[in-house]
Design an enzyme around this catalytic site. Sequence first.
Site, PDB file in Angstrom:
ATOM      1  N   GLY A  16     -44.846  -4.543 -43.298  1.00 30.49           N
ATOM      2  CA  GLY A  16     -44.679  -4.200 -44.900  1.00 30.49           C
ATOM      3  C   GLY A  16     -46.062  -3.800 -45.384  1.00 30.49           C
ATOM      4  O   GLY A  16     -46.996  -3.486 -44.844  1.00 30.49           O
ATOM      5  N   VAL A  17     -46.014  -3.756 -46.750  1.00 31.71           N
ATOM      6  CA  VAL A  17     -47.209  -3.073 -47.781  1.00 31.71           C
ATOM      7  C   VAL A  17     -48.605  -3.809 -47.282  1.00 31.71           C
ATOM      8  O   VAL A  17     -48.432  -5.132 -47.194  1.00 31.71           O
ATOM      9  CB  VAL A  17     -46.685  -3.040 -49.129  1.00 31.71           C
ATOM     10  CG1 VAL A  17     -46.356  -4.225 -49.735  1.00 31.71           C
ATOM     11  CG2 VAL A  17     -47.729  -2.092 -49.843  1.00 31.71           C
ATOM     12  N   GLY A  21     -48.331 -10.057 -48.067  1.00 31.24           N
ATOM     13  CA  GLY A  21     -48.180 -11.330 -47.823  1.00 31.24           C
ATOM     14  C   GLY A  21     -47.493 -11.677 -46.221  1.00 31.24           C
ATOM     15  O   GLY A  21     -47.344 -12.691 -46.073  1.00 31.24           O
ATOM     16  N   LYS A  22     -47.906 -10.623 -45.547  1.00 30.57           N
ATOM     17  CA  LYS A  22     -47.435 -10.478 -44.184  1.00 30.57           C
ATOM     18  C   LYS A  22     -48.299 -11.819 -43.337  1.00 30.57           C
ATOM     19  O   LYS A  22     -47.588 -12.587 -42.667  1.00 30.57           O
ATOM     20  CB  LYS A  22     -47.738  -9.134 -43.393  1.00 30.57           C
ATOM     21  CG  LYS A  22     -47.046  -8.135 -44.235  1.00 30.57           C
ATOM     22  CD  LYS A  22     -47.408  -6.901 -43.409  1.00 30.57           C
ATOM     23  CE  LYS A  22     -48.905  -6.643 -43.435  1.00 30.57           C
ATOM     24  NZ  LYS A  22     -49.468  -6.335 -44.922  1.00 30.57           N
ATOM     25  N   THR A  24     -49.771 -14.272 -44.619  1.00 36.51           N
ATOM     26  CA  THR A  24     -49.609 -15.710 -44.960  1.00 36.51           C
ATOM     27  C   THR A  24     -48.383 -16.227 -44.571  1.00 36.51           C
ATOM     28  O   THR A  24     -48.167 -17.172 -44.220  1.00 36.51           O
ATOM     29  CB  THR A  24     -49.352 -15.461 -46.884  1.00 36.51           C
ATOM     30  OG1 THR A  24     -50.680 -15.268 -47.166  1.00 36.51           O
ATOM     31  CG2 THR A  24     -48.956 -16.968 -47.163  1.00 36.51           C
ATOM     32  N   ASP A  42     -53.550  -6.161 -36.555  1.00 35.60           N
ATOM     33  CA  ASP A  42     -54.946  -5.724 -37.140  1.00 35.60           C
ATOM     34  C   ASP A  42     -55.807  -5.855 -35.781  1.00 35.60           C
ATOM     35  O   ASP A  42     -57.007  -5.271 -35.758  1.00 35.60           O
ATOM     36  CB  ASP A  42     -55.465  -6.374 -38.174  1.00 35.60           C
ATOM     37  CG  ASP A  42     -54.888  -6.115 -39.393  1.00 35.60           C
ATOM     38  OD1 ASP A  42     -54.244  -4.998 -39.430  1.00 35.60           O
ATOM     39  OD2 ASP A  42     -55.246  -6.753 -40.497  1.00 35.60           O
ATOM     40  N   PHE A  45     -56.468  -2.245 -33.812  1.00 33.86           N
ATOM     41  CA  PHE A  45     -56.991  -0.907 -34.055  1.00 33.86           C
ATOM     42  C   PHE A  45     -57.798  -0.063 -32.992  1.00 33.86           C
ATOM     43  O   PHE A  45     -58.645  -0.979 -32.429  1.00 33.86           O
ATOM     44  CB  PHE A  45     -57.781  -1.086 -35.302  1.00 33.86           C
ATOM     45  CG  PHE A  45     -57.184  -1.187 -36.681  1.00 33.86           C
ATOM     46  CD1 PHE A  45     -56.444   0.143 -36.955  1.00 33.86           C
ATOM     47  CD2 PHE A  45     -57.058  -2.398 -37.326  1.00 33.86           C
ATOM     48  CE1 PHE A  45     -55.890  -0.023 -38.149  1.00 33.86           C
ATOM     49  CE2 PHE A  45     -56.116  -2.299 -38.543  1.00 33.86           C
ATOM     50  CZ  PHE A  45     -55.607  -1.201 -38.919  1.00 33.86           C
ATOM     51  N   ASP A  65     -54.133   3.882 -41.938  1.00 31.87           N
ATOM     52  CA  ASP A  65     -52.771   3.384 -42.213  1.00 31.87           C
ATOM     53  C   ASP A  65     -51.758   4.301 -41.520  1.00 31.87           C
ATOM     54  O   ASP A  65     -50.655   4.174 -42.263  1.00 31.87           O
ATOM     55  CB  ASP A  65     -52.771   3.671 -43.931  1.00 31.87           C
ATOM     56  CG  ASP A  65     -53.572   2.396 -44.495  1.00 31.87           C
ATOM     57  OD1 ASP A  65     -53.002   1.612 -44.840  1.00 31.87           O
ATOM     58  OD2 ASP A  65     -54.741   2.547 -44.698  1.00 31.87           O
TER      59      ASP A  65
END
Length: 204
Positions: A16-17, A21-22, A24, A42, A45, A65
């Site tokens: 998601g965005v 809160g991903k 977390t 992450d 990359f 992104d």
Amino acid sequence: MIGDQSDNWIIIGVSGVTCGGKTTLANQLKNTLTPVYVFHQDKYFHPDDSPRHVKCAGLEHNNYDILSALDMESMYNDIVTTIDGEDRSHGSFRERREGRLEIDDKSFIIVEGFTVLNYAPINEICDLRYYFVLEYEECLLRRSYRLYDPPDVEGYFDQCVWPEHLKYKAEIERDARVTILDGTQQDSLSIVVRDLQNLGANYI
């Protein structure tokens, strides 16, 4: 390709965005489930100077992104080798512990990242799928408090971050298997725990 060991795993996709809160939720699940492996998108990359990167239109800044900014094939392969028991070193592992949620003799994999569910091979192996959303103003505010390497340049959020999110979100909204989570609410963990209990999870 996933082998016969796939039945021994519950795979949870958290996407998601940005700033929704991903991470977390992934960390909360890591501390709730047992045994559990966590894969963070992450970490995949491409290097900043990789020719695979494309520039954000009108800016001298890589567009981080989009899916092509990441080595998604490597991420998928690392997950598959973990499932097949060949290599578990690429994910963050939390061994079996009492007081945690488990399902019979299964292990959990949490796959976390802003576009993990937009990458079809990973989406298809997930048993549960969650996607965080935020309104534009809240997302922009939260991102303004984050430090990135390399840092956002002026205009990057409006030129790349938000438009790309809307594009990927539109894809996800067509997938009825995905549960949409409001990033301003505090009940995300309880929603996932409820779904796991419906699959037969119990606290040990």
